[in-house]
Scaffold this active site. Structure first.
Site, short mmCIF file in Angstrom:
data_model
loop_
_atom_site.label_atom_id
_atom_site.label_comp_id
_atom_site.label_asym_id
_atom_site.label_seq_id
_atom_site.Cartn_x
_atom_site.Cartn_y
_atom_site.Cartn_z
N GLY A 12 10.64 -3.05 -1.47
CA GLY A 12 11.28 -2.95 -0.17
C GLY A 12 11.63 -1.53 0.25
N ASN A 14 10.02 0.34 2.28
CA ASN A 14 9.86 0.44 3.75
C ASN A 14 10.96 -0.33 4.46
OD1 ASN A 14 7.19 1.84 4.62
ND2 ASN A 14 6.66 0.68 2.78
N ASN A 103 2.87 -5.55 11.06
CA ASN A 103 2.68 -5.30 9.62
C ASN A 103 2.25 -3.85 9.41
OD1 ASN A 103 2.33 -5.96 6.84
ND2 ASN A 103 0.12 -6.14 7.16
N HIS A 105 -0.20 -1.55 6.72
CA HIS A 105 -1.20 -1.64 5.64
C HIS A 105 -1.46 -0.22 5.12
CE1 HIS A 105 -4.40 -3.46 3.36
NE2 HIS A 105 -5.16 -2.42 3.67
N ASP A 146 -5.19 -8.55 7.95
CA ASP A 146 -5.29 -7.13 8.31
C ASP A 146 -6.22 -6.86 9.49
OD1 ASP A 146 -3.62 -6.59 6.10
OD2 ASP A 146 -5.35 -6.49 4.76
N GLU A 175 4.01 6.22 5.01
CA GLU A 175 4.61 4.97 5.50
C GLU A 175 6.08 5.19 5.85
OE1 GLU A 175 2.13 1.42 3.40
OE2 GLU A 175 3.91 2.06 2.34
C1 GRF Z 1 3.41 -1.02 1.44
O1 GRF Z 1 2.46 -0.23 0.83
C2 GRF Z 1 2.85 -1.65 2.68
O2 GRF Z 1 1.84 -0.89 3.27
C3 GRF Z 1 2.27 -2.94 2.18
O3 GRF Z 1 3.15 -3.36 1.18
C4 GRF Z 1 3.77 -2.22 0.58
C5 GRF Z 1 5.25 -2.48 0.54
O4 GRF Z 1 5.91 -1.50 -0.21
N1 GRF Z 1 2.09 -3.91 3.24
P1 GRF Z 1 7.50 -1.47 -0.27
O5 GRF Z 1 7.97 -2.78 -0.89
O6 GRF Z 1 7.99 -1.28 1.11
O7 GRF Z 1 7.80 -0.31 -1.14
#
Ligand code: GRF
Length: 200
Positions: A12, A14, A103, A105, A146, A175
Site C-alpha cells: 500500500g 501508493n 488503476n 500499472h 490493463d 508512481e
Molecule cells: C504498484 O506497482 C502498482 O502499479 C500496481 O500494484 C503495485 C502496488 O504497490 N498496480 P503498493 O502496494 O502501492 O506499494
C-alpha cells in the site's frame, strides 16, 4: 462530498501517499473506505492510522455483486481508486462505476499488461525484452486487464546495467511522484462536475 474507496491488497505504498495527500488540506472528496482482501496486508495499518473503515473481502463476498455493490452503496462510494488490488473486478461492479474506477500499472501500457503482469514479473519482462524505456500508466478500468482508456503515462530510460529490481525501484518512485497528484486532479474534476448536496 465525494466519497472514495481505495482497493488495495499489498504494502500500500501508493495508497498511503494518496491517503496522506487527501488529508493534507481540505478537499472536495473524502477517502472513506479501504477494500482489502488480505487482513495482514501492510495497507491495513495505514487505514487504521487514518481511521479509515476497512471492508475485508474474500472471494465469495467480492465476486458476489449482490453483496459488494450494496456494501459500497452503504458507504456512499462514488469513485474507486485501485492501488495494487490483486483481483480482477467483476463486470457488474465495473458497469456500476464505469468511468469512475482508476488503476495504476507499473509499465507503459499497452505493453507489458494483462494476466500475470504484476510486481517484479512486469520488470523482468521489460528487461528480457531489452526495452530502452519503461514507466507507469494510470488508466480507467474496463472489463479487460490493463486495457481501459489511458489517463497519464510517464517514462524513464533503462540502462543496460539495470536489473529488474533497479527498474522496479525507479518505477515505484515514479508512481509515488504521480499517482497522488493525478488522483487528486481526477477527483477534483469529478467533484466539480457532479456536485453533491452537503451532508449533515
Ligand atoms: C504498484 O506497482 C502498482 O502499479 C500496481 O500494484 C503495485 C502496488 O504497490 N498496480 P503498493 O502496494 O502501492 O506499494
Amino acid at each position: 462530498m465525494l466519497q472514495v474507496a481505495i482497493f488495495a491488497s499489498g504494502t500500500g505504498t501508493n495508497a498511503k501517499r494518496i491517503i496522506e495527500s487527501s488529508r493534507s488540506e481540505i478537499k472536495p472528496y473524502h477517502i472513506s473506505l479501504l477494500v482489502c482482501n488480505n487482513p495482514v496486508a501492510g495497507i491495513m495499518s495505514v487505514a487504521i492510522d487514518h481511521k479509515i473503515p476497512v471492508l475485508i473481502v474474500n472471494r465469495e463476498t467480492f465476486f458476489d455483486t449482490e453483496s459488494i455493490l450494496p456494501q459500497l452503496r452503504e458507504f456512499g462510494i462514488d469513485y474507486i481508486i485501485l492501488a495494487g488490488y490483486i483481483w480482477k473486478l467483476p463486470s457488474t461492479l465495473i458497469d456500476a462505476y464505469r468511468g469512475r474506477i482508476v488503476n495504476i500499472h507499473p509499465a507503459l501500457l499497452p505493453k507489458f499488461g494483462g494476466k500475470g503482469m504484476f510486481g517484479i514479473h512486469v520488470h523482468l519482462a521489460v528487461k528480457m525484452a531489452a526495452e530502452s524505456k519503461t514507466g507507469i500508466t494510470i488508466h480507467y478500468v474496463d472489463e479487460h486487464y490493463d486495457a481501459g482508456d489511458i489517463i497519464f503515462q510517464s517514462s524513464i530510460a533503462i540502462e543496460s546495467s539495470d536489473t529488474p529490481e533497479d527498474i522496479q525501484r525507479r518505477v515505484q518512485k515514479l508512481e509515488h511522484e504521480h499517482y497522488p497528484e493525478i488522483v487528486d486532479r481526477l477527483l477534483r474534476e469529478y467533484a466539480l462536475e457532479h456536485p453533491k448536496a452537503p451532508q449533515n
